[in-house]
Design an enzyme around this catalytic site. Structure first.
Site, PDB file in Angstrom:
ATOM      1  N   LYS A 151      -3.982  26.310  19.955  1.00  0.00           N
ATOM      2  CA  LYS A 151      -4.651  26.111  21.242  1.00  0.00           C
ATOM      3  C   LYS A 151      -4.257  24.760  21.824  1.00  0.00           C
ATOM      4  CE  LYS A 151      -8.912  25.145  18.763  1.00  0.00           C
ATOM      5  NZ  LYS A 151      -9.056  23.747  19.089  1.00  0.00           N
TER       6      LYS A 151
ATOM      7  N   ASP B 253      -2.382  26.326  13.243  1.00  0.00           N
ATOM      8  CA  ASP B 253      -2.355  25.748  14.597  1.00  0.00           C
ATOM      9  C   ASP B 253      -0.930  25.665  15.123  1.00  0.00           C
ATOM     10  OD1 ASP B 253      -4.963  25.343  15.155  1.00  0.00           O
ATOM     11  OD2 ASP B 253      -4.989  23.199  14.755  1.00  0.00           O
TER      12      ASP B 253
ATOM     13  N   MET C 143      -2.404  12.153  22.748  1.00  0.00           N
ATOM     14  CA  MET C 143      -2.675  12.962  23.948  1.00  0.00           C
ATOM     15  C   MET C 143      -2.618  12.114  25.217  1.00  0.00           C
ATOM     16  SD  MET C 143      -5.695  15.385  22.409  1.00  0.00           S
ATOM     17  CE  MET C 143      -6.212  14.403  21.017  1.00  0.00           C
TER      18      MET C 143
HETATM   19  N1  SAH Z   1      -4.564  16.066  13.997  1.00  0.00           N
HETATM   20  C1  SAH Z   1      -3.343  15.620  14.631  1.00  0.00           C
HETATM   21  C2  SAH Z   1      -3.569  15.249  16.085  1.00  0.00           C
HETATM   22  C3  SAH Z   1      -3.924  16.417  16.957  1.00  0.00           C
HETATM   23  S1  SAH Z   1      -4.166  15.958  18.620  1.00  0.00           S
HETATM   24  C4  SAH Z   1      -2.759  14.450  13.838  1.00  0.00           C
HETATM   25  O1  SAH Z   1      -3.433  13.906  12.977  1.00  0.00           O
HETATM   26  O2  SAH Z   1      -1.607  14.113  14.077  1.00  0.00           O
HETATM   27  C5  SAH Z   1      -2.595  16.383  19.336  1.00  0.00           C
HETATM   28  C6  SAH Z   1      -1.826  15.138  19.678  1.00  0.00           C
HETATM   29  O3  SAH Z   1      -1.265  14.574  18.503  1.00  0.00           O
HETATM   30  C7  SAH Z   1      -0.652  15.372  20.597  1.00  0.00           C
HETATM   31  O4  SAH Z   1      -1.024  15.428  21.953  1.00  0.00           O
HETATM   32  C8  SAH Z   1       0.183  14.149  20.311  1.00  0.00           C
HETATM   33  O5  SAH Z   1      -0.341  12.993  20.951  1.00  0.00           O
HETATM   34  C9  SAH Z   1      -0.036  13.961  18.817  1.00  0.00           C
HETATM   35  N2  SAH Z   1       1.012  14.605  18.012  1.00  0.00           N
HETATM   36  C10 SAH Z   1       0.887  15.629  17.159  1.00  0.00           C
HETATM   37  N3  SAH Z   1       2.051  15.902  16.553  1.00  0.00           N
HETATM   38  C11 SAH Z   1       2.951  15.021  17.034  1.00  0.00           C
HETATM   39  C12 SAH Z   1       4.324  14.762  16.787  1.00  0.00           C
HETATM   40  N4  SAH Z   1       5.042  15.466  15.899  1.00  0.00           N
HETATM   41  N5  SAH Z   1       4.905  13.753  17.477  1.00  0.00           N
HETATM   42  C13 SAH Z   1       4.226  12.999  18.343  1.00  0.00           C
HETATM   43  N6  SAH Z   1       2.917  13.193  18.614  1.00  0.00           N
HETATM   44  C14 SAH Z   1       2.290  14.186  17.976  1.00  0.00           C
END
Ligand code: SAH
Length: 254
Positions: A56, A35, A168
């Site tokens: 995506k 991803d 998000m």
């Molecule tokens: N599965 C992922 C979340 C995916 S949804 C997890 O457990 O972290 C995608 C959202 O995750 C982004 O819009 C943001 O809100 C958050 N996100 C993912 N990576 C991030 C990062 N390094 N720093 C801050 N927010 C992050």
């Protein structure tokens, strides 16, 4: 190694936050579907895998979910060991559950591997203790983005007494602010907005519920970012945590 699909969390970005189990899966993989929130640096653990990007991001050109399902299935049916590498944890807003179900219904063996989810990592990187004793009784992970456009029960969230960690949320700051205020959350409730948590270019913006939208605008907050809303996000709580706990001697537990 038998044909299998590993649904693996790659953590928030810092390659050192990868689990040992994720490293083992990457070593054994024939194919890795990656991803776009995953840091490429973790691919150094692959021995001889074919790497396929299937990112995506919301609003961008994307690989359709059905295509990703079929790709994993096709490789697994041909006896390959497949790793589907996702940002954070595969089951926290990561579709890990639905992918596992889809594959198992077709007789494919699936193993899920936890990753450190961005919300927890972001808070820790900013010294925010999400469930600080006596301050927050729990933590709620929530997304501001719903596929069907349905609304959350903001009133229940505002009054839950838990720290809210919102994923998000960057494009929804106005709605989050309005709904939490309408739900009865105090206007001066501290807010931390953490961009690119755990990466070298991590940035954090501290604010409160009333000012968060304006402050995020001035700060030019960009996705990916998480919001931490609750008393624990205040810098004052941070100093309380760091300085006001009684000194402990070796061998004593909290
Ligand atoms: N599965 C992922 C979340 C995916 S949804 C997890 O457990 O972290 C995608 C959202 O995750 C982004 O819009 C943001 O809100 C958050 N996100 C993912 N990576 C991030 C990062 N390094 N720093 C801050 N927010 C992050």
């Amino acid at each position: 190694m038998n044909a299998k699909v590993w649904l693996v969390g790659a953590g928030p970005g810092d390659p050192e936050l990868l689990t040992l189990k994720a490293v083992r899966a990457l070593k054994e993989a024939d194919v890795v579907l990656i991803d776009d929130l995953v840091n490429d640096a973790v691919l150094e653990h692959c021995s001889n895998a074919r790497i396929i990007p299937v990112g995506k991001r919301g609003g961008c050109r994307s690989t359709p979910q059905a295509f990703i399902h079929r790709l994993m299935w096709r490789y697994a049916r041909h006896g390959k060991c497949v790793v589907r590498l996702k940002g954070g944890d595969p089951c926290i807003f990561g579709r890990g559950g639905e992918e596992a179900q889809w594959l198992r219904e077709r007789g494919v063996e699936v193993e899920l591997v936890n990753g450190i989810t961005a919300g927890l990592a972001g808070a820790t990187q900013c010294d925010i203790p999400l469930t600080l004793r006596g301050v927050a009784r729990g933590v709620t992970l929530v997304t501001a983005h719903t596929q069907d456009g349905s609304s959350l029960n903001w009133q229940a969230l505002a009054q839950s007494g838990t720290t809210l960690v919102i994923y998000m949320g960057v494009a929804k700051l106005s709605e989050i602010r309005e709904q939490l205020l309408a739900g009865g959350m105090k206007a001066d409730t501290p807010v931390a907005m953490i961009e690119n948590a755990s990466l070298p270019h991590q940035r954090e913006c501290r604010s409160d519920l009333t000012a968060m939208e304006e402050d995020a605008h001035d700060f030019e907050l960009k996705s990916p970012a998480i919001l931490v809303i609750g008393t624990v996000a205040s810098r004052a709580t941070q100093s309380l945590w760091e300085h006001d706990l009684p000194a402990m001697t070796v061998g004593q537990t909290a």
